[in-house]
Structure formats: C-alpha cells, structure tokens
Design a protein around this motif. Structure first.
Motif, PDB file in Angstrom:
ATOM      1  N   SER A   1      75.802  -6.696 -54.326  1.00 26.41           N
ATOM      2  CA  SER A   1      77.069  -6.173 -55.153  1.00 26.41           C
ATOM      3  C   SER A   1      76.613  -8.422 -55.342  1.00 26.41           C
ATOM      4  O   SER A   1      76.079  -8.690 -55.168  1.00 26.41           O
ATOM      5  N   LEU A   2      77.899  -8.335 -56.334  1.00 33.35           N
ATOM      6  CA  LEU A   2      77.456  -9.663 -57.265  1.00 33.35           C
ATOM      7  C   LEU A   2      78.523 -10.678 -56.328  1.00 33.35           C
ATOM      8  O   LEU A   2      77.412 -11.666 -55.894  1.00 33.35           O
ATOM      9  N   ARG A   3      79.357 -10.218 -54.916  1.00 32.09           N
ATOM     10  CA  ARG A   3      79.474 -11.264 -53.596  1.00 32.09           C
ATOM     11  C   ARG A   3      78.406 -11.593 -53.031  1.00 32.09           C
ATOM     12  O   ARG A   3      78.345 -12.142 -52.963  1.00 32.09           O
ATOM     13  N   SER A   4      77.101 -10.119 -52.380  1.00 31.36           N
ATOM     14  CA  SER A   4      76.293 -10.496 -51.540  1.00 31.36           C
ATOM     15  C   SER A   4      75.847 -11.300 -52.595  1.00 31.36           C
ATOM     16  O   SER A   4      74.383 -12.129 -51.720  1.00 31.36           O
ATOM     17  N   PHE A   5      75.027 -11.408 -53.775  1.00 31.72           N
ATOM     18  CA  PHE A   5      74.349 -12.449 -55.004  1.00 31.72           C
ATOM     19  C   PHE A   5      74.428 -13.384 -54.775  1.00 31.72           C
ATOM     20  O   PHE A   5      74.146 -14.377 -53.888  1.00 31.72           O
ATOM     21  N   ILE A   6      76.013 -13.963 -54.507  1.00 30.48           N
ATOM     22  CA  ILE A   6      76.669 -15.293 -54.788  1.00 30.48           C
ATOM     23  C   ILE A   6      76.130 -16.372 -53.207  1.00 30.48           C
ATOM     24  O   ILE A   6      75.627 -16.962 -53.330  1.00 30.48           O
ATOM     25  N   ASP A   7      76.771 -15.330 -52.159  1.00 31.39           N
ATOM     26  CA  ASP A   7      76.646 -15.490 -51.113  1.00 31.39           C
ATOM     27  C   ASP A   7      75.591 -16.592 -50.885  1.00 31.39           C
ATOM     28  O   ASP A   7      74.679 -17.274 -50.050  1.00 31.39           O
ATOM     29  N   THR A   8      73.947 -15.572 -50.965  1.00 27.64           N
ATOM     30  CA  THR A   8      73.083 -15.864 -50.273  1.00 27.64           C
ATOM     31  C   THR A   8      72.066 -16.632 -51.292  1.00 27.64           C
ATOM     32  O   THR A   8      71.257 -17.420 -51.317  1.00 27.64           O
ATOM     33  N   PHE A   9      72.452 -16.718 -53.206  1.00 26.66           N
ATOM     34  CA  PHE A   9      72.153 -17.467 -53.920  1.00 26.66           C
ATOM     35  C   PHE A   9      72.361 -18.903 -53.938  1.00 26.66           C
ATOM     36  O   PHE A   9      71.700 -19.835 -53.471  1.00 26.66           O
ATOM     37  N   GLU A  10      73.574 -18.957 -53.239  1.00 26.25           N
ATOM     38  CA  GLU A  10      74.251 -20.597 -53.301  1.00 26.25           C
ATOM     39  C   GLU A  10      73.885 -20.788 -51.723  1.00 26.25           C
ATOM     40  O   GLU A  10      72.899 -22.035 -51.429  1.00 26.25           O
ATOM     41  N   GLY A  11      73.401 -19.732 -50.393  1.00 25.16           N
ATOM     42  CA  GLY A  11      72.563 -20.353 -49.623  1.00 25.16           C
ATOM     43  C   GLY A  11      71.657 -21.022 -49.268  1.00 25.16           C
ATOM     44  O   GLY A  11      71.011 -21.790 -49.289  1.00 25.16           O
ATOM     45  N   ARG A  12      70.614 -20.440 -50.458  1.00 24.10           N
ATOM     46  CA  ARG A  12      69.138 -20.440 -50.645  1.00 24.10           C
ATOM     47  C   ARG A  12      68.487 -22.355 -51.507  1.00 24.10           C
ATOM     48  O   ARG A  12      68.451 -22.361 -51.108  1.00 24.10           O
ATOM     49  N   ILE A  13      70.437 -22.416 -52.964  1.00 21.17           N
ATOM     50  CA  ILE A  13      70.029 -23.919 -53.333  1.00 21.17           C
ATOM     51  C   ILE A  13      70.497 -24.386 -52.453  1.00 21.17           C
ATOM     52  O   ILE A  13      69.792 -26.062 -52.176  1.00 21.17           O
ATOM     53  N   VAL A  14      71.347 -24.391 -51.436  1.00 20.32           N
ATOM     54  CA  VAL A  14      72.385 -25.741 -50.632  1.00 20.32           C
ATOM     55  C   VAL A  14      71.020 -25.825 -49.941  1.00 20.32           C
ATOM     56  O   VAL A  14      70.712 -26.782 -49.211  1.00 20.32           O
ATOM     57  N   ALA A  15      70.029 -24.697 -49.404  1.00 22.92           N
ATOM     58  CA  ALA A  15      68.871 -25.351 -48.461  1.00 22.92           C
ATOM     59  C   ALA A  15      68.575 -26.417 -48.808  1.00 22.92           C
ATOM     60  O   ALA A  15      67.339 -26.895 -48.322  1.00 22.92           O
ATOM     61  N   LEU A  16      67.649 -25.585 -50.049  1.00 25.29           N
ATOM     62  CA  LEU A  16      67.534 -26.753 -51.194  1.00 25.29           C
ATOM     63  C   LEU A  16      67.475 -28.578 -51.294  1.00 25.29           C
ATOM     64  O   LEU A  16      66.897 -29.478 -51.035  1.00 25.29           O
ATOM     65  N   ALA A  17      68.954 -28.051 -51.410  1.00 23.50           N
ATOM     66  CA  ALA A  17      69.750 -29.450 -51.349  1.00 23.50           C
ATOM     67  C   ALA A  17      69.686 -30.196 -50.280  1.00 23.50           C
ATOM     68  O   ALA A  17      69.458 -31.369 -50.376  1.00 23.50           O
ATOM     69  N   ARG A  18      69.149 -29.995 -49.078  1.00 30.64           N
ATOM     70  CA  ARG A  18      69.388 -30.182 -47.652  1.00 30.64           C
ATOM     71  C   ARG A  18      68.294 -30.537 -47.402  1.00 30.64           C
ATOM     72  O   ARG A  18      68.322 -31.884 -47.109  1.00 30.64           O
ATOM     73  N   THR A  19      66.475 -30.585 -48.225  1.00 30.04           N
ATOM     74  CA  THR A  19      65.811 -30.861 -48.108  1.00 30.04           C
ATOM     75  C   THR A  19      65.371 -31.854 -48.571  1.00 30.04           C
ATOM     76  O   THR A  19      64.600 -32.832 -48.466  1.00 30.04           O
ATOM     77  N   HIS A  20      65.861 -32.134 -49.727  1.00 33.41           N
ATOM     78  CA  HIS A  20      65.721 -33.337 -51.422  1.00 33.41           C
ATOM     79  C   HIS A  20      66.593 -33.861 -50.093  1.00 33.41           C
ATOM     80  O   HIS A  20      66.116 -35.154 -51.198  1.00 33.41           O
ATOM     81  N   ASP A  21      67.279 -33.407 -49.386  1.00 33.03           N
ATOM     82  CA  ASP A  21      68.199 -35.080 -49.381  1.00 33.03           C
ATOM     83  C   ASP A  21      67.278 -35.905 -48.711  1.00 33.03           C
ATOM     84  O   ASP A  21      66.977 -36.888 -48.287  1.00 33.03           O
ATOM     85  N   VAL A  22      66.825 -34.930 -47.248  1.00 34.31           N
ATOM     86  CA  VAL A  22      65.778 -35.622 -46.876  1.00 34.31           C
ATOM     87  C   VAL A  22      64.479 -36.478 -47.312  1.00 34.31           C
ATOM     88  O   VAL A  22      63.882 -37.681 -47.058  1.00 34.31           O
ATOM     89  N   LEU A  23      63.966 -35.861 -47.968  1.00 33.27           N
ATOM     90  CA  LEU A  23      62.683 -36.390 -49.272  1.00 33.27           C
ATOM     91  C   LEU A  23      63.668 -37.724 -49.509  1.00 33.27           C
ATOM     92  O   LEU A  23      62.738 -38.686 -49.908  1.00 33.27           O
ATOM     93  N   THR A  24      64.751 -37.473 -50.527  1.00 31.18           N
ATOM     94  CA  THR A  24      64.910 -38.291 -51.016  1.00 31.18           C
ATOM     95  C   THR A  24      65.711 -39.515 -49.661  1.00 31.18           C
ATOM     96  O   THR A  24      65.112 -41.367 -50.391  1.00 31.18           O
ATOM     97  N   ALA A  25      65.300 -39.783 -49.044  1.00 32.07           N
ATOM     98  CA  ALA A  25      66.030 -40.943 -48.154  1.00 32.07           C
ATOM     99  C   ALA A  25      64.702 -41.710 -47.747  1.00 32.07           C
ATOM    100  O   ALA A  25      64.476 -42.573 -47.355  1.00 32.07           O
TER     101      ALA A  25
END
Length: 450
Positions: A290-314
C-alpha cells in the motif's frame, strides 16, 4: 685673547670664504672651562640673532649654553687641539625654538694659543631624508615579513643577482653563494623552465610594460613558488635590471588541489546517493502492498542513510568506526540491542552500506523478530580479521522463527550491499530461537559497484 691685527686678518679671510653661503664658520679660542668666539661669519651671527661684532669675545655661557653642553663641547675641542687632528662629526642642536642637525668640521689653527677653526653645515634636510628612508626601509621589511615575500634584484648587464635571506631560503641557496642567471635557471623545475623563460623574455621586449608573473616549482619539485617581477628600462629603452618578489605558495596549491578533489568527490557522492535513493524508491514501491507501507518503509531507509551520513560528516568523510555506525542505527531500541566488538575503520561507502543493512535487520526485528516481543533481545558481535571484520546478528526471545517462502526486497538489498560496497558477504539462518545473520566486511579499499 687674539691681537687685533690677527683677529682682523682671520675675520677678513673667513668672511671672504663663507659670508656668501649658509655655512656657519668661525674661530674658537679655548679657555680652561669654556670657549670664546674669536671670529664668526655672518651666518653664524644670524643663527644667534646677533651681528658678528656682537659675537666676538662671547663665551659659551654668554650664549646661553648649559654647563653640560659646554663640558661636552670642550671635551671635543681640547681633543682636537691636543692631538692636532681635525675632527668631524654630526650632532643634533636645539636653539631659539629651532632644532636640527649640524655636520661639524673642526681644525686646530697654527700658533701657541689654543684656537680651533669651525665649519658647521646644516644637514637637517639630509638627516630627515635619511630618517624617512630608514623608516620606509623598516616598513618595507615589515611588509615583506608579514607577507612572507622574498626580495630580489637582477643586474642584467653585469649578470649579478641579489637575493635577500628569504629568497635564499626559498631556493635553498647558502648565504655566501654568488648568484647569477645560470644558477637561477638551474634552480627551476625542468618542466616549468620554458614557461618562466618565455615570460621573462617577453617582459624584456616590453610586453605589459615589463611586468610579468611566474608560477613554478623548485628544482626538486617539493615547493611551489610565485614571482612578481618588473623590468626596469634605461633612457634608451634597453632593459637594465629586474626587480621582483617571490612567495612560497605550496600550501595554496595543495589547498586548491584538495578543493578540486573534494568537489569531484562531492559530485561523485551526490550522483551515487541520488542513484541509491532512486533504487530504494523503485524497489520499495514494487514490494509495498500500500501507499502507507511504501511511505513508512522508504522513509525509514532514507533516515538510515542520513544517520550514517552524520557519522561520516563528523569525520570529514574520511572513514567511520563500525561500532558507531551500528550504534546509530540501533539507538532507538536501547539496551535491548547489545553491542560488543573492537574498533574497526570503515571506508565511507562501506559505512553507508553497513548502515542500510543494520537498518533493515533492525526494522525486521521490530516488526517480526526479537524486538517485536517484550523480552526479546539482539546481540551484535564482531571481531577483526586479516581480511576485514566478521559481524554476527543474533536474535533471541522473539516469536518462533522460520525461513521466508521467498527472499524479499530487504534481503536482496542486504545481499547486494554486502557483496558490493561492503566488500564481503552475508548469510541468513532461521532457527526457531531467532534470526541469525553472519556478515563479513572487507578491509578498506576501492569502492566496489553498488
């Protein structure tokens, strides 16, 4: 005292010589502790605002000198008389609201009576000019020091080069080494020599009014230098000499190269991240019911990328520690996820891959595995090996575990990341007690295809 006949002869001689000039002159007659004017010219009398006649016979005290000033002058005058040696010196004066400098010439006169002829030339203008030149030179030296510039001059006709101490240090030339054009030419980096000589030749021919700038390396290539130069022409328009400065720009060149590499790396990362996001979006959409499932899953994966980006940026995107990447992705689950292992450095692309893998494992554990049950736990253990690191993800205390009927997108994504950017492999076991994952991470190395 001088006889009137001798005095008249001296006055006549001195006036004939000096009355038409600005030179102060006359004759001192020495006494034990003072002197008297035996003869003066008009300029001397005018200096003291008197006539020559009013000056004759007056002593230093009569002219208002202090005892200290008289003692100082008498020491010089008696030295001149005793040694019968002319004396020449410069001294500062203050008189009647005026101040300046005199160049004094003293000479003992013939005879038994101690008499000294004096000539005083006002050199105030010259002294002020010298002081201004000294001040200008000091300021120039300060400016050269502040800008770390070396100063040089080339006498073209005599083939002589002057280098100051900084120039010699920049080129590694000893303080006593004579410098000519041949030596300078040998100190240029071979590949840079043609360009430097072409700029010099063009300036000699009048290009840019003789101004030119060159950038080149030292002979061994270890240092970058920039010279700013000006050819000086004589009245016939022939090149006479060259003046210039030189500065070490090695740090600037390195900074520009680093900036170029960073921009290239940034472009590379942006393209890769966009490709990664696009791939995640497409694959997540295909698997989402469903669209809701897509949004939740996609958002979680993008946030995971962002968290690792924070580690690398530091860490300025140089590397990241394995434990920090895992800790960021499992932080929300507190002490239910237990981490144990040594420090292990990851390249930036490895860190991004591991962050996504741990995010997928954490999300699945929270939905279907150990973290979905109140007492469930996950142990993440790793150890360093010669060919990289081995990571174990062990779930316990959750619902009974069983293999999936077919691998989903998350499993396919983790396998692709492990074998690609992570430089290793991944295996999944499904015992009833809980999911067990073995992940191998390669050593830091070139980025593999993702």
């Amino acid at each position: 005292m001088l006889s009137s006949t001798t005095l008249s002869e001296a006055e006549a001689l001195l006036r004939a010589l000096f009355d038409s000039s600005d030179v102060l002159s006359g004759v001192f007659e020495l006494e034990a502790d003072d002197y008297r004017y035996a003869a003066v010219n008009g300029a001397t009398a005018a200096f003291y605002r008197r006539t020559p006649e009013q000056m004759i016979g007056r002593s230093g005290r009569d002219m208002g000198l202090t005892p200290e000033q008289i003692d100082q002058r008498m020491g010089v005058l008696w030295e001149c008389w005793r040694t019968r040696t002319p004396q020449r010196r410069e001294y500062a004066f203050e008189h009647d609201g005026m101040s300046g400098w005199f160049l004094s010439s003293l000479a003992p006169l013939k005879g038994d009576n101690p008499r000294i002829g004096f000539v005083l030339i006002d050199v105030t203008r010259q002294k002020l000019a010298e002081e201004a030149a000294d001040d200008h030179r000091r300021k120039l030296e300060m400016a050269l020091d502040a800008t770390e510039l070396g100063l040089w001059e080339y006498d073209i006709r005599n083939d002589r080069i002057f280098w100051d101490a900084r120039m010699r240090a920049l080129f590694g030339v000893g303080a006593d080494t004579p410098i000519d054009f041949v030596l300078y030419d040998s100190l240029l980096y071979p590949d840079d020599r043609p360009e430097v000589l072409a700029a010099y030749t063009a300036a000699l021919q009048g290009a840019e009014q003789g101004r030119y700038q060159v950038t080149h390396r030292s002979a061994d290539g270890s240092r970058w230098l920039r010279g700013s130069c000006q050819v000086v022409f004589d009245e016939r328009g022939e090149p006479e000499r060259v003046l210039g400065t030189c500065r070490d720009i090695t740090a600037e060149v390195a900074a520009r190269e680093q900036e170029r590499l960073l921009i290239a790396e940034l472009n590379h990362r942006v393209k890769n991240n966009l490709a990664t996001v696009q791939s995640i979006a497409v694959q997540t959409a295909r698997a989402a019911p469903s669209l809701r499932s897509f949004i939740d899953t996609f958002e979680g994966r993008i946030v995971a990328l962002a968290r690792t980006h924070d580690v690398l940026t530091a860490r300025s995107w140089s590397d990241a520690d394995l434990s920090e990447v895992i800790a960021r992705e499992t932080l929300a689950y507190g002490d239910r996820v237990r981490l144990d292992g040594p420090t292990f450095p990851l390249a930036s692309h490895q860190a991004l891959a591991l962050g996504l893998i741990v995010h997928e494992l954490s999300t699945n554990a929270a939905k279907y595995g150990a973290l979905s049950a109140a007492g469930g736990t996950v142990d993440v253990l790793w150890r360093a090996a010669d060919d990289g690191a081995e990571i174990a993800w062990i779930e316990a205390g959750g619902p009974p575990c069983s293999p999936p009927s077919a691998p989903g997108f998350g499993t396919r994504l983790m396998t692709k990341l492990a074998r690609g950017d992570l430089g290793g492999d991944i295996t999944f076991d499904y015992p009833p007690s809980g999911l067990s994952v073995r992940l191998r991470c390669g050593t830091q190395g070139p980025r593999m295809s993702s």
